[in-house]
Design a protein around this motif. Sequence first.
Motif, PDB file in Angstrom:
ATOM      1  N   LEU A   1       0.841  -1.209   0.000  1.00  0.00           N
ATOM      2  CA  LEU A   1       0.000   0.000   0.000  1.00  0.00           C
ATOM      3  C   LEU A   1       0.872   1.254   0.000  1.00  0.00           C
ATOM      4  CD1 LEU A   1      -2.934  -1.047   2.376  1.00  0.00           C
ATOM      5  CD2 LEU A   1      -2.883  -1.011  -0.131  1.00  0.00           C
ATOM      6  N   HIS A   2       1.950   1.151  -0.774  1.00  0.00           N
ATOM      7  CA  HIS A   2       2.898   2.262  -0.887  1.00  0.00           C
ATOM      8  C   HIS A   2       3.726   2.001  -2.148  1.00  0.00           C
ATOM      9  CE1 HIS A   2       6.327   4.889  -0.043  1.00  0.00           C
ATOM     10  NE2 HIS A   2       5.580   5.496   0.864  1.00  0.00           N
TER      11      HIS A   2
ATOM     12  N   PHE B   1      -6.761   1.125  -7.177  1.00  0.00           N
ATOM     13  CA  PHE B   1      -6.311   1.780  -5.949  1.00  0.00           C
ATOM     14  C   PHE B   1      -6.951   3.159  -5.830  1.00  0.00           C
ATOM     15  CE2 PHE B   1      -2.795  -1.021  -7.183  1.00  0.00           C
ATOM     16  CZ  PHE B   1      -2.604  -1.742  -6.014  1.00  0.00           C
TER      17      PHE B   1
ATOM     18  N   ARG C   1      -5.797   6.616  -4.498  1.00  0.00           N
ATOM     19  CA  ARG C   1      -4.541   7.263  -4.160  1.00  0.00           C
ATOM     20  C   ARG C   1      -4.817   8.664  -3.629  1.00  0.00           C
ATOM     21  NH1 ARG C   1      -4.602   4.844  -9.040  1.00  0.00           N
ATOM     22  NH2 ARG C   1      -2.951   3.423  -9.713  1.00  0.00           N
TER      23      ARG C   1
ATOM     24  N   THR D   1      -2.041   8.355   1.433  1.00  0.00           N
ATOM     25  CA  THR D   1      -2.378   6.938   1.550  1.00  0.00           C
ATOM     26  C   THR D   1      -2.670   6.313   0.185  1.00  0.00           C
ATOM     27  OG1 THR D   1      -4.752   7.349   1.823  1.00  0.00           O
ATOM     28  CG2 THR D   1      -3.385   7.295   3.842  1.00  0.00           C
TER      29      THR D   1
ATOM     30  N   THR E   1      -5.003   2.854  -0.955  1.00  0.00           N
ATOM     31  CA  THR E   1      -5.880   1.774  -0.504  1.00  0.00           C
ATOM     32  C   THR E   1      -6.455   1.053  -1.719  1.00  0.00           C
ATOM     33  OG1 THR E   1      -7.788   3.275  -0.382  1.00  0.00           O
ATOM     34  CG2 THR E   1      -6.519   2.933   1.651  1.00  0.00           C
TER      35      THR E   1
ATOM     36  N   THR F   1      -9.364  -0.526  -3.987  1.00  0.00           N
ATOM     37  CA  THR F   1     -10.785  -0.408  -4.263  1.00  0.00           C
ATOM     38  C   THR F   1     -11.425  -1.795  -4.165  1.00  0.00           C
ATOM     39  OG1 THR F   1     -10.485  -0.788  -6.625  1.00  0.00           O
ATOM     40  CG2 THR F   1     -10.325   1.495  -5.853  1.00  0.00           C
TER      41      THR F   1
ATOM     42  N   GLN G   1      -9.507  -5.361  -4.582  1.00  0.00           N
ATOM     43  CA  GLN G   1      -9.562  -6.484  -3.638  1.00  0.00           C
ATOM     44  C   GLN G   1      -9.873  -7.788  -4.362  1.00  0.00           C
ATOM     45  OE1 GLN G   1     -12.452  -5.326  -0.691  1.00  0.00           O
ATOM     46  NE2 GLN G   1     -11.154  -3.709   0.158  1.00  0.00           N
TER      47      GLN G   1
END
Length: 224
Positions: free
Chosen positions: A19-20, A51, A53, A57, A59, A61, A65
């Motif tokens: 997540l980076h 993602f 963005r 952060t 994460t 979507t 997933q």
Amino acid sequence: MDRLETRELAYFLAVADELHFGRAAARLGIAQPALSKTIQRLERRLDASLFVRTSRTVTLTAAGQVLARDARAVLAALSAATARTQRTDAGHRRLVLAMRPGGDAGLLPAILAAYDREPDVPPIEVVFAADQARLLREGKADAALLYLPPADLRGLDSETLASETSASETSVSDALLSNTDAPPPHPLVLAWPAHRTSPAVAALTRAAVTAVTAVAAPDLGAPR
């Protein structure tokens, strides 16, 4: 849409795990701009945002997933297929049975004896490991003796052989004759990768069932 490449899936999973983008690029050993372009190209091909963005952060979507789950399964299946192919091509035709030390309910000698009586089967190699299910999924073992729980049978087929009490590693006959005050039984199963029942695994399954019957039958008729 063109087929997705395994490289694209691996890059995507690195970002999904970290997540980076910076850490994912370092993990992959590539430049961050190249990773970002790969992900953007993947999103265009899928016509979906993977993602969310922000300046702080990253994460996944809902679509991300779903792809993360399926991509892991695809890459794991490819890795297992590669391992199985390499073991076969190495010229060592054998059946690899994984188990943890003492994790056979006393059945292993009878299973091996019954397997030896099966016609035209490859030699069997027993390997000891703490995570037998992982060896199956990675293609490093053809079958495994597992206890439920804690073993996870997702993606595996299985044949239940016996129940053991959680208190000790007793023989199958002791487990079959345990009284009603004993702890709940833990099933012992023979497991193998789903949809990959080779003739050798089928022979091992028959041998295991034969062994259970041979060991348990005399005790079931014995006086208590």
